[in-house]
Motif scaffolding. Structure first.
Motif, PDB file in Angstrom:
ATOM      1  N   ASP A  52      10.392  -3.106  -3.046  1.00  0.00           N
ATOM      2  CA  ASP A  52      11.684  -2.861  -3.670  1.00  0.00           C
ATOM      3  C   ASP A  52      11.556  -2.810  -5.195  1.00  0.00           C
ATOM      4  OD1 ASP A  52      14.589  -2.599  -3.544  1.00  0.00           O
ATOM      5  OD2 ASP A  52      14.642  -4.618  -4.405  1.00  0.00           O
ATOM      6  N   VAL A  53      10.823  -3.768  -5.753  1.00  0.00           N
ATOM      7  CA  VAL A  53      10.647  -3.822  -7.208  1.00  0.00           C
ATOM      8  C   VAL A  53       9.862  -2.613  -7.703  1.00  0.00           C
ATOM      9  CG1 VAL A  53       9.498  -5.098  -9.069  1.00  0.00           C
ATOM     10  CG2 VAL A  53      10.891  -6.320  -7.405  1.00  0.00           C
ATOM     11  N   ILE A  54       8.828  -2.225  -6.972  1.00  0.00           N
ATOM     12  CA  ILE A  54       8.042  -1.046  -7.365  1.00  0.00           C
ATOM     13  C   ILE A  54       8.913   0.210  -7.335  1.00  0.00           C
ATOM     14  CG2 ILE A  54       6.152   0.489  -6.665  1.00  0.00           C
ATOM     15  CD1 ILE A  54       4.697  -2.049  -5.667  1.00  0.00           C
ATOM     16  N   GLY A  55       9.737   0.347  -6.319  1.00  0.00           N
ATOM     17  CA  GLY A  55      10.586   1.524  -6.176  1.00  0.00           C
ATOM     18  C   GLY A  55      11.653   1.651  -7.250  1.00  0.00           C
ATOM     19  N   LYS A  56      11.953   0.548  -7.942  1.00  0.00           N
ATOM     20  CA  LYS A  56      12.973   0.582  -8.993  1.00  0.00           C
ATOM     21  C   LYS A  56      12.392   0.824 -10.384  1.00  0.00           C
ATOM     22  CE  LYS A  56      16.298  -2.406  -6.645  1.00  0.00           C
ATOM     23  NZ  LYS A  56      16.942  -3.725  -6.635  1.00  0.00           N
ATOM     24  N   HIS A  57      11.071   0.896 -10.491  1.00  0.00           N
ATOM     25  CA  HIS A  57      10.439   1.069 -11.797  1.00  0.00           C
ATOM     26  C   HIS A  57       9.543   2.303 -11.809  1.00  0.00           C
ATOM     27  CE1 HIS A  57      11.558  -3.197 -11.931  1.00  0.00           C
ATOM     28  NE2 HIS A  57      11.597  -3.034 -13.246  1.00  0.00           N
ATOM     29  N   GLU A  58       9.422   2.877 -12.974  1.00  0.00           N
ATOM     30  CA  GLU A  58       8.498   3.986 -13.154  1.00  0.00           C
ATOM     31  C   GLU A  58       7.099   3.443 -13.396  1.00  0.00           C
ATOM     32  OE1 GLU A  58      10.001   6.517 -16.241  1.00  0.00           O
ATOM     33  OE2 GLU A  58      11.738   7.135 -15.047  1.00  0.00           O
ATOM     34  N   LEU A  59       6.112   4.309 -13.219  1.00  0.00           N
ATOM     35  CA  LEU A  59       4.716   3.893 -13.351  1.00  0.00           C
ATOM     36  C   LEU A  59       4.435   3.285 -14.722  1.00  0.00           C
ATOM     37  CD1 LEU A  59       1.901   3.734 -12.124  1.00  0.00           C
ATOM     38  CD2 LEU A  59       1.470   6.046 -12.969  1.00  0.00           C
ATOM     39  N   ALA A  60       4.984   3.880 -15.765  1.00  0.00           N
ATOM     40  CA  ALA A  60       4.764   3.363 -17.124  1.00  0.00           C
ATOM     41  C   ALA A  60       5.285   1.932 -17.252  1.00  0.00           C
ATOM     42  CB  ALA A  60       5.436   4.276 -18.146  1.00  0.00           C
ATOM     43  N   LYS A  91       9.607   4.735  -9.010  1.00  0.00           N
ATOM     44  CA  LYS A  91      10.870   5.452  -9.230  1.00  0.00           C
ATOM     45  C   LYS A  91      10.619   6.928  -9.541  1.00  0.00           C
ATOM     46  CE  LYS A  91      15.157   5.007 -11.834  1.00  0.00           C
ATOM     47  NZ  LYS A  91      15.860   4.254 -12.889  1.00  0.00           N
ATOM     48  N   ASP A  92       9.494   7.216 -10.220  1.00  0.00           N
ATOM     49  CA  ASP A  92       9.164   8.607 -10.543  1.00  0.00           C
ATOM     50  C   ASP A  92       8.241   9.233  -9.490  1.00  0.00           C
ATOM     51  OD1 ASP A  92       7.225   6.843 -11.344  1.00  0.00           O
ATOM     52  OD2 ASP A  92       6.787   7.824 -13.244  1.00  0.00           O
ATOM     53  N   THR A  93       8.295   8.712  -8.254  1.00  0.00           N
ATOM     54  CA  THR A  93       7.596   9.216  -7.055  1.00  0.00           C
ATOM     55  C   THR A  93       6.081   9.322  -7.222  1.00  0.00           C
ATOM     56  OG1 THR A  93       7.893  11.560  -7.619  1.00  0.00           O
ATOM     57  CG2 THR A  93       9.632  10.508  -6.286  1.00  0.00           C
ATOM     58  N   VAL A  94       5.493   8.341  -7.887  1.00  0.00           N
ATOM     59  CA  VAL A  94       4.036   8.266  -7.988  1.00  0.00           C
ATOM     60  C   VAL A  94       3.566   7.230  -6.964  1.00  0.00           C
ATOM     61  CG1 VAL A  94       2.082   7.693  -9.477  1.00  0.00           C
ATOM     62  CG2 VAL A  94       4.106   8.813 -10.437  1.00  0.00           C
ATOM     63  N   PRO A  95       2.664   7.602  -6.036  1.00  0.00           N
ATOM     64  CA  PRO A  95       2.176   6.619  -5.065  1.00  0.00           C
ATOM     65  C   PRO A  95       1.231   5.623  -5.742  1.00  0.00           C
ATOM     66  CG  PRO A  95       1.112   8.742  -4.725  1.00  0.00           C
ATOM     67  CD  PRO A  95       2.106   8.941  -5.814  1.00  0.00           C
ATOM     68  N   VAL A  96       1.505   4.354  -5.568  1.00  0.00           N
ATOM     69  CA  VAL A  96       0.672   3.296  -6.171  1.00  0.00           C
ATOM     70  C   VAL A  96       0.382   2.219  -5.134  1.00  0.00           C
ATOM     71  CG1 VAL A  96       1.510   3.629  -8.536  1.00  0.00           C
ATOM     72  CG2 VAL A  96       2.705   2.052  -7.019  1.00  0.00           C
ATOM     73  N   THR A  97      -0.680   1.489  -5.392  1.00  0.00           N
ATOM     74  CA  THR A  97      -1.003   0.291  -4.622  1.00  0.00           C
ATOM     75  C   THR A  97      -0.964  -0.888  -5.583  1.00  0.00           C
ATOM     76  OG1 THR A  97      -2.420   1.529  -3.121  1.00  0.00           O
ATOM     77  CG2 THR A  97      -2.737  -0.843  -3.195  1.00  0.00           C
ATOM     78  N   VAL A  98      -0.072  -1.818  -5.324  1.00  0.00           N
ATOM     79  CA  VAL A  98       0.106  -2.970  -6.209  1.00  0.00           C
ATOM     80  C   VAL A  98      -0.156  -4.243  -5.419  1.00  0.00           C
ATOM     81  CG1 VAL A  98       1.728  -4.215  -7.682  1.00  0.00           C
ATOM     82  CG2 VAL A  98       1.805  -1.726  -7.588  1.00  0.00           C
ATOM     83  N   GLU A 133       0.824  -1.206   0.000  1.00  0.00           N
ATOM     84  CA  GLU A 133       0.000   0.000   0.000  1.00  0.00           C
ATOM     85  C   GLU A 133       0.857   1.254   0.000  1.00  0.00           C
ATOM     86  OE1 GLU A 133      -2.842  -0.135   3.132  1.00  0.00           O
ATOM     87  OE2 GLU A 133      -3.541  -2.124   2.595  1.00  0.00           O
ATOM     88  N   LYS A 134       0.460   2.218  -0.842  1.00  0.00           N
ATOM     89  CA  LYS A 134       1.091   3.536  -0.909  1.00  0.00           C
ATOM     90  C   LYS A 134       2.607   3.455  -1.060  1.00  0.00           C
ATOM     91  CE  LYS A 134      -2.576   5.761   1.707  1.00  0.00           C
ATOM     92  NZ  LYS A 134      -2.970   6.491   2.912  1.00  0.00           N
TER      93      LYS A 134
END
Length: 198
Positions: free
Chosen positions: A158-166, A116-123, A111-112
């Protein structure tokens, strides 16, 4: 967190075979005590027979087809038992836990988490994992179900933080594969493998 984190792998229902053996032996002790003429000898037969019945029943254990029992003798690992019926030495031996070897499913939600491009996401991710080496799992990790859940959550973040939203939106399969490899590297020393991530 998923409710299966709190699943207790030690919980086993009372063994029906042990109860049957205990009751049968008590009946035989009662019949034997009825034959003995002396009251003192009757008491001895009842006490000794009752204790022997208890220890005989306590030595019988059963592991289901998909699990192994971890047996400790005076606190030291002696081996794995099961599936099926097996015997232990009461007081000296104990079955520390029964470890399920079926494939398990864990749902992890980061959650939240920031990309990498500082967009908050929930995956959300679904992790499929299994215990392949029961001895390693029993001896290397105290609470292996919690450990897998925490490693899954840390890996997903960790994986989310290394990738951009796109990237997250366009390359889901590649990201799932990266997460699966990360989890497998973390859990293999524990005797656990992560087979896939969705």
């Amino acid at each position: 967190m998923n409710s299966n984190i709190n699943a207790n792998s030690n919980a086993k229902p009372i063994n029906a075979v042990s109860i049957t053996v205990f009751c049968g032996l008590l009946v035989m002790v009662g019949l034997l005590a009825g034959i003995v003429p002396s009251i003192t000898l009757k008491l001895v037969v009842i006490v000794v027979g009752g204790l022997l019945s208890f220890f005989a029943a306590a030595s019988i254990r059963i592991a289901d087809q998909w699990e192994k029992g971890v047996v400790l003798r005076m606190g030291k690992f002696t081996g794995l038992k099961g599936p099926g019926i097996f015997f232990i030495i009461p007081i000296v031996d104990r079955v520390d836990q029964y470890i399920d070897q079926r494939i398990r499913v864990y749902e992890v939600k980061a959650e939240k988490t920031l990309t990498k491009d500082t967009v908050p996401v929930t995956v959300d991710a679904i992790v499929y994992w299994t215990v392949w080496d029961v001895e390693k799992t029993a001896l290397e990790v105290q609470e292996y179900i919690k450990a897998v859940s925490y490693v899954s959550l840390a890996g997903l973040r960790d994986v989310i933080g290394k990738h951009e939203l796109a990237d997250l939106l366009q390359h889901r399969e590649k990201i799932a594969e990266t997460l699966q490899q990360y989890l497998d590297e973390q859990t293999t020393p524990w005797g656990i493998t992560c087979s896939s991530v969705g």
